[in-house]
Write a protein that holds these residues in place. Sequence first.
Motif, PDB file in Angstrom:
ATOM      1  N   UNK A  43       0.834  -1.212   0.000  1.00  0.00           N
ATOM      2  CA  UNK A  43       0.000   0.000   0.000  1.00  0.00           C
ATOM      3  C   UNK A  43       0.864   1.256   0.000  1.00  0.00           C
ATOM      4  N   UNK A  44       1.948   1.252   0.759  1.00  0.00           N
ATOM      5  CA  UNK A  44       2.842   2.407   0.818  1.00  0.00           C
ATOM      6  C   UNK A  44       3.540   2.631  -0.517  1.00  0.00           C
ATOM      7  N   UNK A  45       4.028   1.557  -1.118  1.00  0.00           N
ATOM      8  CA  UNK A  45       4.679   1.672  -2.428  1.00  0.00           C
ATOM      9  C   UNK A  45       3.682   2.175  -3.458  1.00  0.00           C
ATOM     10  N   UNK A  46       2.493   1.615  -3.441  1.00  0.00           N
ATOM     11  CA  UNK A  46       1.465   2.064  -4.397  1.00  0.00           C
ATOM     12  C   UNK A  46       1.205   3.560  -4.216  1.00  0.00           C
ATOM     13  N   UNK A  47       1.033   4.005  -2.983  1.00  0.00           N
ATOM     14  CA  UNK A  47       0.729   5.418  -2.714  1.00  0.00           C
ATOM     15  C   UNK A  47       1.863   6.340  -3.170  1.00  0.00           C
ATOM     16  N   UNK A  48       3.080   5.985  -2.816  1.00  0.00           N
ATOM     17  CA  UNK A  48       4.210   6.882  -3.070  1.00  0.00           C
ATOM     18  C   UNK A  48       4.825   6.742  -4.466  1.00  0.00           C
ATOM     19  N   UNK A  49       4.624   5.614  -5.120  1.00  0.00           N
ATOM     20  CA  UNK A  49       5.250   5.404  -6.429  1.00  0.00           C
ATOM     21  C   UNK A  49       4.194   5.312  -7.524  1.00  0.00           C
ATOM     22  N   UNK A  89       0.795   5.545  -7.642  1.00  0.00           N
ATOM     23  CA  UNK A  89      -0.248   6.569  -7.730  1.00  0.00           C
ATOM     24  C   UNK A  89       0.284   7.927  -8.178  1.00  0.00           C
ATOM     25  N   UNK A  90       1.589   8.129  -8.086  1.00  0.00           N
ATOM     26  CA  UNK A  90       2.194   9.390  -8.518  1.00  0.00           C
ATOM     27  C   UNK A  90       2.439   9.423 -10.028  1.00  0.00           C
ATOM     28  N   UNK A  91       2.275   8.285 -10.701  1.00  0.00           N
ATOM     29  CA  UNK A  91       2.591   8.166 -12.118  1.00  0.00           C
ATOM     30  C   UNK A  91       1.332   8.122 -12.976  1.00  0.00           C
ATOM     31  N   UNK A  92       1.481   8.564 -14.212  1.00  0.00           N
ATOM     32  CA  UNK A  92       0.395   8.402 -15.181  1.00  0.00           C
ATOM     33  C   UNK A  92       0.394   6.955 -15.658  1.00  0.00           C
ATOM     34  N   UNK A  93      -0.653   6.568 -16.359  1.00  0.00           N
ATOM     35  CA  UNK A  93      -0.723   5.217 -16.909  1.00  0.00           C
ATOM     36  C   UNK A  93       0.446   4.971 -17.866  1.00  0.00           C
ATOM     37  N   UNK A  94       0.796   5.979 -18.656  1.00  0.00           N
ATOM     38  CA  UNK A  94       1.925   5.840 -19.574  1.00  0.00           C
ATOM     39  C   UNK A  94       3.234   5.633 -18.805  1.00  0.00           C
ATOM     40  N   UNK A  95       3.421   6.356 -17.715  1.00  0.00           N
ATOM     41  CA  UNK A  95       4.635   6.210 -16.914  1.00  0.00           C
ATOM     42  C   UNK A  95       4.700   4.841 -16.240  1.00  0.00           C
ATOM     43  N   UNK A  96       3.558   4.312 -15.811  1.00  0.00           N
ATOM     44  CA  UNK A  96       3.529   2.971 -15.218  1.00  0.00           C
ATOM     45  C   UNK A  96       3.957   1.949 -16.269  1.00  0.00           C
ATOM     46  N   UNK A  97       3.471   2.100 -17.494  1.00  0.00           N
ATOM     47  CA  UNK A  97       3.888   1.203 -18.577  1.00  0.00           C
ATOM     48  C   UNK A  97       5.391   1.308 -18.810  1.00  0.00           C
ATOM     49  N   UNK A  98       5.920   2.533 -18.787  1.00  0.00           N
ATOM     50  CA  UNK A  98       7.359   2.732 -18.968  1.00  0.00           C
ATOM     51  C   UNK A  98       8.138   2.086 -17.825  1.00  0.00           C
ATOM     52  N   UNK A  99       7.647   2.250 -16.604  1.00  0.00           N
ATOM     53  CA  UNK A  99       8.310   1.640 -15.446  1.00  0.00           C
ATOM     54  C   UNK A  99       8.327   0.126 -15.574  1.00  0.00           C
ATOM     55  N   UNK A 100       7.216  -0.449 -16.030  1.00  0.00           N
ATOM     56  CA  UNK A 100       7.154  -1.898 -16.231  1.00  0.00           C
ATOM     57  C   UNK A 100       8.183  -2.337 -17.266  1.00  0.00           C
ATOM     58  N   UNK A 101       8.256  -1.610 -18.370  1.00  0.00           N
ATOM     59  CA  UNK A 101       9.220  -1.948 -19.417  1.00  0.00           C
ATOM     60  C   UNK A 101      10.660  -1.836 -18.900  1.00  0.00           C
ATOM     61  N   UNK A 102      10.939  -0.807 -18.122  1.00  0.00           N
ATOM     62  CA  UNK A 102      12.278  -0.633 -17.539  1.00  0.00           C
ATOM     63  C   UNK A 102      12.589  -1.785 -16.590  1.00  0.00           C
ATOM     64  N   UNK A 159       7.794  -6.844  -3.614  1.00  0.00           N
ATOM     65  CA  UNK A 159       7.972  -5.650  -2.782  1.00  0.00           C
ATOM     66  C   UNK A 159       8.543  -5.975  -1.416  1.00  0.00           C
ATOM     67  N   UNK A 160       8.625  -7.264  -1.083  1.00  0.00           N
ATOM     68  CA  UNK A 160       9.162  -7.665   0.206  1.00  0.00           C
ATOM     69  C   UNK A 160      10.688  -7.712   0.204  1.00  0.00           C
ATOM     70  N   UNK A 161      11.285  -7.316  -0.913  1.00  0.00           N
ATOM     71  CA  UNK A 161      12.738  -7.203  -0.958  1.00  0.00           C
ATOM     72  C   UNK A 161      13.438  -8.291  -1.713  1.00  0.00           C
ATOM     73  N   UNK A 162      12.725  -9.253  -2.261  1.00  0.00           N
ATOM     74  CA  UNK A 162      13.413 -10.337  -2.915  1.00  0.00           C
ATOM     75  C   UNK A 162      13.219 -10.435  -4.397  1.00  0.00           C
ATOM     76  N   UNK A 163      12.439  -9.514  -4.996  1.00  0.00           N
ATOM     77  CA  UNK A 163      12.162  -9.702  -6.403  1.00  0.00           C
ATOM     78  C   UNK A 163      12.325  -8.450  -7.203  1.00  0.00           C
ATOM     79  N   UNK A 164      11.728  -8.468  -8.344  1.00  0.00           N
ATOM     80  CA  UNK A 164      11.800  -7.372  -9.285  1.00  0.00           C
ATOM     81  C   UNK A 164      10.811  -6.304  -8.948  1.00  0.00           C
ATOM     82  N   UNK A 165      11.016  -5.129  -9.459  1.00  0.00           N
ATOM     83  CA  UNK A 165      10.026  -4.070  -9.345  1.00  0.00           C
ATOM     84  C   UNK A 165       8.891  -4.423 -10.257  1.00  0.00           C
ATOM     85  N   UNK A 166       7.678  -4.170  -9.806  1.00  0.00           N
ATOM     86  CA  UNK A 166       6.535  -4.440 -10.647  1.00  0.00           C
ATOM     87  C   UNK A 166       5.362  -3.647 -10.181  1.00  0.00           C
ATOM     88  N   UNK A 167       4.388  -3.557 -10.994  1.00  0.00           N
ATOM     89  CA  UNK A 167       3.220  -2.775 -10.631  1.00  0.00           C
ATOM     90  C   UNK A 167       1.978  -3.587 -10.714  1.00  0.00           C
TER      91      UNK A 167
END
Length: 81
Positions: free
Chosen positions: A10-16, A18-31, A73-81
């Motif tokens: 919930x904290x990651x969603x709120x701070x990361x 939710x701060x991004x547009x849908x296009x930015x979330x797609x870019x973050x996923x691709x990165x 998000x528990x520290x053992x994997x990849x970033x994802x949304x």
Amino acid sequence: MKASAPGHVATVRHHVIDALTAEQVDQLREIAEAMLGRLDPEGRLIPVYRRPDTVADADAGKDTDADTDADPDAGGGSAGA
């Protein structure tokens, strides 16, 4: 770790996310996928990390405790949304 996962997500969603547009979330996923491809070229982490929006379809009717244990998000994997 299991008990802290929902609050952490919930904290990651709120701070990361939710701060991004849908296009930015797609870019973050691709990165994140490009980084994971470099870090794990053999795809060994693929069974560990599964996007939450695909788990419900793949695991319909199954126990999903393993998905919580493998929370990226528990520290053992990849970033994802």
